[in-house]
Each structure stands twice: as C-alpha cells, then as structure tokens.
Design a protein around this motif. Structure first.
Motif, PDB file in Angstrom:
ATOM      1  N   ALA A  68       0.840  -1.202   0.000  1.00 13.03           N
ATOM      2  CA  ALA A  68       0.000   0.000   0.000  1.00 13.03           C
ATOM      3  C   ALA A  68       0.873   1.249   0.000  1.00 13.03           C
ATOM      4  O   ALA A  68       0.922   1.982   0.980  1.00 13.03           O
ATOM      5  CB  ALA A  68      -0.924  -0.017   1.214  1.00 13.03           C
ATOM      6  N   PRO A  69       1.564   1.494  -1.132  1.00 14.34           N
ATOM      7  CA  PRO A  69       2.489   2.644  -1.179  1.00 14.34           C
ATOM      8  C   PRO A  69       1.771   3.974  -1.013  1.00 14.34           C
ATOM      9  O   PRO A  69       2.414   4.989  -0.756  1.00 14.34           O
ATOM     10  CB  PRO A  69       3.129   2.529  -2.569  1.00 14.34           C
ATOM     11  N   ASP A  70       0.438   3.956  -1.164  1.00 18.67           N
ATOM     12  CA  ASP A  70      -0.319   5.199  -1.022  1.00 18.67           C
ATOM     13  C   ASP A  70      -0.682   5.508   0.438  1.00 18.67           C
ATOM     14  O   ASP A  70      -1.346   6.503   0.718  1.00 18.67           O
ATOM     15  CB  ASP A  70      -1.584   5.161  -1.901  1.00 18.67           C
ATOM     16  N   GLU A  71      -0.259   4.662   1.370  1.00 18.87           N
ATOM     17  CA  GLU A  71      -0.523   4.934   2.792  1.00 18.87           C
ATOM     18  C   GLU A  71       0.683   5.636   3.427  1.00 18.87           C
ATOM     19  O   GLU A  71       1.832   5.308   3.123  1.00 18.87           O
ATOM     20  CB  GLU A  71      -0.781   3.622   3.553  1.00 18.87           C
ATOM     21  N   ASP A  72       0.409   6.562   4.343  1.00 13.75           N
ATOM     22  CA  ASP A  72       1.480   7.231   5.079  1.00 13.75           C
ATOM     23  C   ASP A  72       1.804   6.401   6.318  1.00 13.75           C
ATOM     24  O   ASP A  72       0.979   6.260   7.220  1.00 13.75           O
ATOM     25  CB  ASP A  72       1.016   8.636   5.468  1.00 13.75           C
ATOM     26  N   LEU A  73       3.015   5.830   6.360  1.00 14.30           N
ATOM     27  CA  LEU A  73       3.364   4.921   7.455  1.00 14.30           C
ATOM     28  C   LEU A  73       4.277   5.576   8.495  1.00 14.30           C
ATOM     29  O   LEU A  73       4.793   4.895   9.378  1.00 14.30           O
ATOM     30  CB  LEU A  73       4.059   3.676   6.879  1.00 14.30           C
ATOM     31  N   SER A  74       4.439   6.895   8.380  1.00 17.30           N
ATOM     32  CA  SER A  74       5.411   7.545   9.274  1.00 17.30           C
ATOM     33  C   SER A  74       4.928   7.612  10.718  1.00 17.30           C
ATOM     34  O   SER A  74       5.718   7.778  11.628  1.00 17.30           O
ATOM     35  CB  SER A  74       5.738   8.940   8.748  1.00 17.30           C
ATOM     36  N   ASN A  75       3.623   7.484  10.919  1.00 18.00           N
ATOM     37  CA  ASN A  75       3.091   7.659  12.276  1.00 18.00           C
ATOM     38  C   ASN A  75       2.230   6.506  12.750  1.00 18.00           C
ATOM     39  O   ASN A  75       1.252   6.706  13.471  1.00 18.00           O
ATOM     40  CB  ASN A  75       2.257   8.943  12.330  1.00 18.00           C
ATOM     41  N   VAL A  76       2.552   5.308  12.316  1.00 19.03           N
ATOM     42  CA  VAL A  76       1.714   4.170  12.709  1.00 19.03           C
ATOM     43  C   VAL A  76       1.938   3.872  14.195  1.00 19.03           C
ATOM     44  O   VAL A  76       3.069   3.660  14.634  1.00 19.03           O
ATOM     45  CB  VAL A  76       2.044   2.929  11.849  1.00 19.03           C
ATOM     46  N   LYS A  77       0.840   3.877  14.952  1.00 14.32           N
ATOM     47  CA  LYS A  77       0.944   3.592  16.389  1.00 14.32           C
ATOM     48  C   LYS A  77       0.913   2.086  16.592  1.00 14.32           C
ATOM     49  O   LYS A  77      -0.017   1.405  16.154  1.00 14.32           O
ATOM     50  CB  LYS A  77      -0.224   4.238  17.133  1.00 14.32           C
ATOM     51  N   PRO A  78       1.947   1.545  17.261  1.00 15.40           N
ATOM     52  CA  PRO A  78       2.079   0.080  17.353  1.00 15.40           C
ATOM     53  C   PRO A  78       0.944  -0.587  18.134  1.00 15.40           C
ATOM     54  O   PRO A  78       0.619  -1.744  17.870  1.00 15.40           O
ATOM     55  CB  PRO A  78       3.425  -0.114  18.058  1.00 15.40           C
ATOM     56  N   GLU A  79       0.330   0.144  19.059  1.00 17.14           N
ATOM     57  CA  GLU A  79      -0.684  -0.501  19.894  1.00 17.14           C
ATOM     58  C   GLU A  79      -2.083  -0.420  19.274  1.00 17.14           C
ATOM     59  O   GLU A  79      -3.001  -1.111  19.694  1.00 17.14           O
ATOM     60  CB  GLU A  79      -0.679   0.111  21.308  1.00 17.14           C
ATOM     61  N   VAL A  80      -2.241   0.425  18.247  1.00 24.77           N
ATOM     62  CA  VAL A  80      -3.567   0.613  17.639  1.00 24.77           C
ATOM     63  C   VAL A  80      -3.739  -0.357  16.476  1.00 24.77           C
ATOM     64  O   VAL A  80      -2.793  -0.624  15.725  1.00 24.77           O
ATOM     65  CB  VAL A  80      -3.721   2.079  17.163  1.00 24.77           C
ATOM     66  N   ARG A  81      -4.960  -0.875  16.321  1.00 24.19           N
ATOM     67  CA  ARG A  81      -5.220  -1.790  15.195  1.00 24.19           C
ATOM     68  C   ARG A  81      -4.848  -1.133  13.859  1.00 24.19           C
ATOM     69  O   ARG A  81      -5.190   0.028  13.615  1.00 24.19           O
ATOM     70  CB  ARG A  81      -6.709  -2.150  15.161  1.00 24.19           C
ATOM     71  N   LEU A  82      -4.181  -1.883  13.013  1.00 24.55           N
ATOM     72  CA  LEU A  82      -3.767  -1.345  11.710  1.00 24.55           C
ATOM     73  C   LEU A  82      -4.971  -0.854  10.906  1.00 24.55           C
ATOM     74  O   LEU A  82      -4.939   0.206  10.299  1.00 24.55           O
ATOM     75  CB  LEU A  82      -3.007  -2.425  10.928  1.00 24.55           C
ATOM     76  N   ARG A  83      -6.039  -1.631  10.943  1.00 26.35           N
ATOM     77  CA  ARG A  83      -7.254  -1.275  10.220  1.00 26.35           C
ATOM     78  C   ARG A  83      -7.833   0.068  10.655  1.00 26.35           C
ATOM     79  O   ARG A  83      -8.521   0.730   9.885  1.00 26.35           O
ATOM     80  CB  ARG A  83      -8.334  -2.326  10.509  1.00 26.35           C
ATOM     81  N   ASP A  84      -7.590   0.442  11.937  1.00 26.16           N
ATOM     82  CA  ASP A  84      -8.169   1.678  12.447  1.00 26.16           C
ATOM     83  C   ASP A  84      -7.349   2.911  12.085  1.00 26.16           C
ATOM     84  O   ASP A  84      -7.810   4.031  12.246  1.00 26.16           O
ATOM     85  CB  ASP A  84      -8.337   1.609  13.981  1.00 26.16           C
ATOM     86  N   GLN A  85      -6.118   2.711  11.633  1.00 23.51           N
ATOM     87  CA  GLN A  85      -5.329   3.889  11.271  1.00 23.51           C
ATOM     88  C   GLN A  85      -4.886   3.886   9.813  1.00 23.51           C
ATOM     89  O   GLN A  85      -4.398   4.898   9.316  1.00 23.51           O
ATOM     90  CB  GLN A  85      -4.115   4.017  12.204  1.00 23.51           C
ATOM     91  N   LEU A  86      -5.059   2.759   9.137  1.00 24.65           N
ATOM     92  CA  LEU A  86      -4.714   2.691   7.719  1.00 24.65           C
ATOM     93  C   LEU A  86      -5.907   2.114   6.972  1.00 24.65           C
ATOM     94  O   LEU A  86      -6.713   1.397   7.547  1.00 24.65           O
ATOM     95  CB  LEU A  86      -3.503   1.765   7.504  1.00 24.65           C
ATOM     96  N   GLN A  87      -5.984   2.436   5.682  1.00 23.17           N
ATOM     97  CA  GLN A  87      -7.064   1.840   4.887  1.00 23.17           C
ATOM     98  C   GLN A  87      -6.583   0.519   4.315  1.00 23.17           C
ATOM     99  O   GLN A  87      -6.078   0.465   3.196  1.00 23.17           O
ATOM    100  CB  GLN A  87      -7.434   2.794   3.755  1.00 23.17           C
ATOM    101  N   LEU A  88      -6.718  -0.530   5.107  1.00 23.13           N
ATOM    102  CA  LEU A  88      -6.342  -1.861   4.636  1.00 23.13           C
ATOM    103  C   LEU A  88      -7.588  -2.732   4.649  1.00 23.13           C
ATOM    104  O   LEU A  88      -8.313  -2.746   5.630  1.00 23.13           O
ATOM    105  CB  LEU A  88      -5.278  -2.462   5.558  1.00 23.13           C
ATOM    106  N   ASP A  89      -7.828  -3.435   3.551  1.00 24.03           N
ATOM    107  CA  ASP A  89      -8.986  -4.320   3.533  1.00 24.03           C
ATOM    108  C   ASP A  89      -8.524  -5.777   3.590  1.00 24.03           C
ATOM    109  O   ASP A  89      -7.334  -6.057   3.739  1.00 24.03           O
ATOM    110  CB  ASP A  89      -9.881  -4.030   2.321  1.00 24.03           C
ATOM    111  N   SER A  90      -9.482  -6.691   3.462  1.00 26.94           N
ATOM    112  CA  SER A  90      -9.133  -8.102   3.642  1.00 26.94           C
ATOM    113  C   SER A  90      -8.152  -8.575   2.561  1.00 26.94           C
ATOM    114  O   SER A  90      -7.297  -9.430   2.813  1.00 26.94           O
ATOM    115  CB  SER A  90     -10.388  -8.965   3.642  1.00 26.94           C
ATOM    116  N   MET A  91      -8.259  -7.981   1.363  1.00 30.61           N
ATOM    117  CA  MET A  91      -7.306  -8.334   0.298  1.00 30.61           C
ATOM    118  C   MET A  91      -5.883  -7.939   0.722  1.00 30.61           C
ATOM    119  O   MET A  91      -4.924  -8.655   0.442  1.00 30.61           O
ATOM    120  CB  MET A  91      -7.637  -7.591  -0.999  1.00 30.61           C
TER     121      MET A  91
END
Lengths: 87, 476
Positions: free
Chosen positions: A18-41
């Motif tokens: 997902a090169p279109d996602e900004d990963l500079s501020n991903v919080k390790p304790e928060v669900r990935l789905r809640d901070q990034l637009q990732l679907d089941s695919m």
C-alpha cells in the motif's frame, strides 16, 4: 530478531502493498485497520508476503494476531527466532 | 508431475483478466503460463497498426477513475494487488461526457468526474425525481457489489422504486448498459451498481497513449514476476477425468498439464473446450454485439466544434431499447467517443483527431457474408452509424467532415469473435454470470467478462479475485 525488527518487517511489507498509505506515524498498539485503509485483500497479501519473503506461515485461524504492530511482533517474533534456529 | 510442460496454473487468454491473474500467481511463486491464440495481447482491448497509424480498439475510456488519495475503490485495489504505481498508467481525466436523448438530443445530462455535476443536471432537468435519484445513489453506495454470493435481482425493478420518469430511467440505463451489460433490456442489480459507480461516482480517464500503456505495464509486471507466455498458441481442448482437468490440448496438438486452469475466454466457450456430455442444456451465449466506426481526422475535433465531449451516450427513440437488433444494425442509440477530449494538459494533444461511434449490431447478419458483401455492408453501415451519431454533436457538414477525414476503419460482430473467441460476437459475454468462477471441472475456473466484474478495471479485478479465491488462499 527483536520485536522492533519484526515490526519493521511488517511495515516494509505494508509499504510495498500500500504505497499510497502514510506509514510515518503508525501507532504500534492501535489496530492497523483503524489507522490505515487496509482491507481483507491487503491482509491476505501481508500473510502471503510473509510466506514469500521470510517463509513464515500464518494459518487462517491466526490472522487475528496481525491486528496491530504490537500483536504482530508478539506473534511473529518467536516464529522468526524458531526459523533462524532451524536454519 | 514436475516435468517441463507441467504448470501450477495454465491461463487461457492474455486479455486484461488473464494477465492480472497471471501477475498475482507468478508474484507468489506459482509456475504460470498464459496461452493466447493471437499474436497480440489484450483480447478486444487492444490496438493495431495500419499504414503506420495506431488504432485503439475496445477501450473508449478507463472507467473507475478516482483521484490520488481516494481509497477502497476498484482502481486502488487493483493498483495495490498488482503492485502498480498509479504514475505508471499516467491517467488523464475526461473533460465532460453526456447522455443525450431525443431525436436530436433535446434532453442532455452532462457529467464529469465530479459527481455533483451529474446530480445538478438531474435536479435541473428532472426536479420531481431528484429525491428519488439521491435515494437511489445512497442505495448504490451501500450495496455490496463485489460479494461472490448474491441472488440476482432486476435492476430495472429496483431503479423503478426510486425513479418514476421513464426518460430518466432510460438515461441512467443507457451508459451503464452500453459499457458492460451482456443482458438485453435489463441487467442484474449488482452489475448495475458496479457500472453506475464505475461511470458516474468514479469516472473516466485514459493514458495519453491509450490502452497500449496499460497492456505494457501488465506485461512488464508479469514478465518481472517470472510468468511465461505463449502467443499464437490457443487451447483447443481441455481433457478431463472424474471431474478434473487433466491436460490442455493446444492448437498445435501438443499437450500440457496444469494443476489449475483459469479460463478467461467465457463460460459457454470454456464449456465447449471441456466438451463433457451432461444432461443439462448448454450455457446460453450472449446476443449483444456492436459495430464501431473510427475516423482519423487531420485536425483536432475541436476545430470542427467537437472539442467539449469526451463520450456521448445517445438515443433518439421514445424508449431506450438495449437488445439484439432485428437487422444488421440499430443506429437509434449508440456511443460516441472523442479521445482527443481527455485533458492531456496544456502542452499536449493527440497528433490525429479521432472520432469513434459504437452501435448495436446483429452477429448473424454479418458472420455468414462472403468477403465482398461483407465489405459492401461495412461501407453502407459506416455511413448510417456516423450520420446517426452526428445528430447529437454540434453540426458539421458532410463536406467538412469528409474533407477532414484522413482514413477510416470499422469493427463488426465478426471482428469481436475473431479477437475474443466469443460465440456470436457477444461483446460482453454471456448473460448469466458466474461470480465464483466455477465450471463443471473442479480445477478449472472462469475469470474475465463471464465472471461478472465489468469494465477493464473490473476485468483485471476479476482475474485477481479468482486467482486469490481459488488458488492463493488455498492451503499450499
């Protein structure tokens, strides 16, 4: 492999999927789905890239452990260590 | 099993869906080979050269366009799944398109890649219908159109619960049907939703150099991932035993084996390759076929006053009749495409002017003709098609158009069958779709038009979904 290194492995995979996602501020304790637009695919691709790049198998029943970076590290680090010990 | 001619997956057809499936599978380490009967990739979405001039066929516009930053739509999913950077497609947006109805296009709804434009046009011209229209759009936005398990319902019936004016109803169906419906008169609501989103809620774009850019990107990804490709190498027969495909017989007579087979050639066409005698009636082939005229102009269409519209969907009759015509051709409705009218930026324009028109046609009025009569019918029909379409554009005299025209070409239902292998020139395949891609053989799956995701983005997503669902998600 440390837990931080393990988190980086997962982040590197997400960056390629997902090169279109900004990963500079991903919080390790928060669900990935809640901070990034990732679907089941996308989650399927994380699993498949783990297998392709690192020979790590994640059975479907364990997908829940990939919810956040922290849970990824908890779940995957022992697998990386076991694999390294075998190799 | 692991001989030179054994593949994990054999894919039949190097169109958009077959290439997309191939990229996924090769990327994840499967030994894949795509078998293509022709020398060119792309199926009907392709291009050819005559006299040093390149002609695009199939693709008018890439639908499903969303701007960078919009996520969760088919285009974004596709780019992620195939690891394509959107800059590689270098998409240029449409200027504007229209749905024009009435003998001379008296009622016209303009739309762009900004949905508010379309909504305002509906509100202005159909004030009584706007609440129903908004409710319909809300229902479309929440509908799960990519579910692989849905019960078919009539789109006409659903739309009529929101829209009472038959003219507006037909004006909504015309673009949606022309850009993807394999069914006459009506379509399945899920298919309607897919196309409505693709055309109106998302939008139109194209690479400056047309469809070849998309094919080039797909081929390069496939090659990099290690996929094999055999051109001029059609599959003649699928051999089977006890419900499983055991080997593919190629046109040359050579046999190859594969653990899985993905067929992009259509459901009835795949059934023919399998050729198993069952008690069930054979699958019904589609009846909807097209002709398309193409004129290459020595000036930009804007010089003729045709500089605004990218695509125009037209219909001159009281009701819009999307069906196989009784005769060779039905010019009452159709689609105009002027590729010059994408926004390529201030300093760039296509070198030639291009004017394309698509109309409904009847396969059996074209297929059996001897070469001479076929050519004569083409010339006759060319003129009818263009004359009909020009009623919906600013007036240009016959003399002016003919003076501007460098060369022309035309495809017919016969061309469609030649390049897609579809029975009966069926442009969008068979009317009944197979969402899960299942066939009578447990290791043979469909992808592409008969799986039921529409448009070229849909075709690619179909290949991806079927590769994921049947092969990659299964335990290795």
């Amino acid at each position: 492999m440390t837990k931080d290194e393990c988190k980086q492995v997962v982040l590197d995979i997400i960056a390629d999927i997902a090169p279109d996602e900004d990963l500079s501020n991903v919080k390790p304790e928060v669900r990935l789905r809640d901070q990034l637009q990732l679907d089941s695919m996308d989650f399927l691709d994380i699993v498949m890239e783990l297998r392709k790049r690192h020979s790590i198998e994640v059975p479907e029943a364990d997908y829940q452990h990939l919810a956040s970076l922290d849970s990824c590290a908890e779940y995957l680090t022992p697998k990386f260590i076991a694999l390294a010990a075998k190799g | 099993m692991n001989t030179r001619n054994h593949y994990d997956v054999a894919i039949i057809g190097a169109g958009m869906s077959g290439l997309a499936a191939g990229i996924r599978l090769a990327h994840f380490g499967k030994k894949v080979c795509i078998f293509e009967r022709h020398n060119a990739t792309g199926g009907l979405n392709s291009f050819y050269s005559i006299g040093g001039r390149k002609f695009d066929v199939g693709l008018h516009a890439l639908t499903n366009f969303v701007r960078p930053g919009v996520k969760g739509t088919p285009l974004t999913k596709l780019l992620r799944q195939l690891r394509i950077d959107r800059a590689e497609f270098a998409l240029c947006e449409q200027k504007q398109s229209r749905v024009a109805f009435g003998p001379n296009g008296e009622t016209s709804l303009r739309f762009t890649n900004d949905f508010a434009v379309f909504e305002n046009e509906v509100a202005r011209q159909f004030p009584k219908e706007i609440d129903g229209f908004r409710a319909l759009v809300a229902a479309i936005k929440t509908y799960d159109d990519v579910s692989l398990e849905v019960a078919p319902i009539s789109a006409r019936a659903v739309v009529r619960t929101y829209i009472k004016d038959a003219l507006l109803e037909d004006m909504l169906f015309c673009p949606v049907m022309y850009y993807g419906s394999a069914q006459e008169h009506d379509m399945e609501f899920g298919q309607f939703v897919i196309m409505f989103k693709a055309l109106f809620l998302e939008g139109f774009a194209r690479p400056f150099d047309g469809v070849r850019v998309i094919l080039r990107v797909l081929l390069e990804k496939y090659r990099q991932a290690g996929g094999e490709r055999r051109m001029k190498c059609g599959v003649r027969k699928i051999l089977s035993r006890e419900g499983r495909a055991t080997a593919l017989v190629l046109d040359s007579g050579e046999e190859i084996t594969a653990t899985h087979v993905i067929s992009s050639i259509g459901a009835p066409e795949t059934e023919r390759l399998i050729g198993v005698a069952t008690d069930a009636a054979p699958l019904e082939a589609g009846r909807l076929s097209f002709v398309e005229t193409i004129s290459i102009l020595k000036c930009q269409p804007a010089a003729l006053g045709w500089g605004s519209d990218t695509i125009v969907f037209f219909n001159d009759s009281t009701r819009f009749d999307y069906a196989c015509p009784g005769e060779a051709l039905d010019v009452r409705s159709g689609v105009i495409c002027i590729p010059n009218n994408f926004d390529f930026g201030p300093d760039r324009q296509l070198s030639d002017g291009i004017f394309r028109v698509t109309c409904l046609a009847r396969y059996d009025q074209w297929a059996p003709l001897a070469e001479e009569s076929y050519q004569a019918q083409k010339i006759r029909c060319f003129d009818n098609v263009q004359r009909s379409a020009r009623r919906f554009l600013p007036t240009v005299s016959d003399a002016a158009l003919s003076e501007a025209t460098i060369t022309t070409d035309m495809f017919t239902p016969r061309t469609i069958t030649k390049f897609t292998g579809h029975i009966g020139g069926a442009i969008y395949g068979a009317p009944v779709k197979h969402r899960q891609g299942r066939t009578p053989l447990e290791n043979v799956y469909l992808c592409g038009t008969d799986q039921g995701f529409l448009g070229i983005i849909g075709a690619m997503l179909s290949g991806i979904s079927m590769a994921n669902f049947h092969i990659l998600q299964k335990k290795s």
